[in-house]
Design an enzyme around this catalytic site. Structure first.
Site: not given
Length: 314
Positions: A17, A19-20, A135, A166, A168, A171
């Site tokens: 739950s 960012n992605i 990404c 961007s 979190g 990442t």
């Protein structure tokens, strides 16, 4: 009936739950005609993503994948998106396979075969676990593949620069896996003989948009043909990632005997250096538009899962 089948949606679960996962939830809810969010799965009851899901009427659970497999109606979940971490993915994949759920992996765990939609969509749809690389991989591998279609690429190097805001915790924890997985996919999917990947978390204020630089060292070829191949590919990616664009014209440098390079595994290299500069603007479904790294990853995963769902109904 056929008409009923065509209106049915495939239920999916989103693990993570952050960012992605939250951005992916918004995309499924707002844009997908074939998928339905059955549940958003987190481990932090106070996460912003779970709060957003509750406000939108999306079912939530807070005990991770263990709660998911005990959830009433879990047998209706056909596809699981993993938006957690590379370290957690191995267990998630195993449990999903046990319960006959297809896994679309948004972590850089590389447990399953790599899929980059414009390059090899459909190639690994029989696999229970599909890896979306990273990404940076989704942004740059299509370009490496575009050059590879015209000339043999001996070496490809990509640098992805994203806004710190961007990225979190997941990442940030996955940076080592990012570099290894993306480099491998540059070779396996992009077609380069050797690949290297670098990610930069840029703390600039205001936050920068996702920027990607791709360098390819290839055999001699028609540079106009390479440029056309790259431009066609950019248009194809833009079909599912609207903010994907070239920042400037493709650059070419000829490497001759007078400025030859020594490449590991190749020896003395002469040929063409192709330099491509890309920007990815996000659709701001969750984080602001600077977070193109979310957009390219979740859009690629959504596109892949929709094709998987269509294949299951046909």
């Amino acid at each position: 009936s056929l008409a009923e089948l065509q209106t049915m949606k495939t239920k999916v679960a989103i693990l993570g739950s952050g960012n992605i996962g939250t951005d992916l939830m918004f995309k499924v809810l707002r844009t997908s005609k074939t998928l339905e969010v059955g549940v958003l799965v987190g481990i932090d009851p106070d996460s912003n993503g779970l709060a957003r899901a509750r406000r939108m009427g999306v079912p939530t659970i807070t005990g991770g994948i263990d709660d998911l497999i005990r959830m009433p109606g879990v047998e209706d979940i056909r596809i699981v998106f993993d938006a957690t971490s590379a370290k957690a993915h191995g267990r998630h994949s195993e449990m999903a396979r046990t319960h006959r759920m297809r896994m679309v992996d948004l972590t850089p765990a590389s447990a399953g075969p790599f899929v980059v939609p414009v390059v090899n969509m459909g190639a690994h749809f029989d696999s229970p676990d599909i890896s979306m690389v990273s990404c940076g991989g989704q942004a740059t591998i299509p370009i490496v593949a575009a050059v590879s279609r015209v000339a043999t690429v001996h070496y490809a190097e990509i640098v992805s620069s994203i806004a710190s805001k961007s990225a979190g915790p997941g990442t940030r924890a996955n940076i080592d896996e990012f570099t290894q997985t993306t480099a491998a996919a540059i070779e396996i999917v992009g077609g380069a003989r050797r690949g290297k990947a670098i990610i930069v978390l840029n703390p600039a204020e205001p936050p920068i948009m996702m920027r990607n630089t791709i360098f390819c060292l290839s055999d001699e070829a028609d540079t106009a043909e390479i440029a056309r191949s790259i431009e066609r590919t950019v248009d194809e990616v833009r079909d599912y990632v609207g903010g994907y664009r070239l920042k400037q014209e493709v650059q070419f440098d000829r490497i001759g005997a007078d400025n030859a390079m020594i490449l590991h595994g190749v020896g003395v290299f002469t040929g063409i250096k192709t330099s491509v500069f890309l920007e990815v603007e996000g659709s701001a479904h969750y984080l602001p538009s600077f977070a193109g790294n979310l957009d390219i990853m979740t859009s690629a995963a959504l596109s892949t899962a929709e094709r998987l769902a269509e294949r299951n109904w046909n």
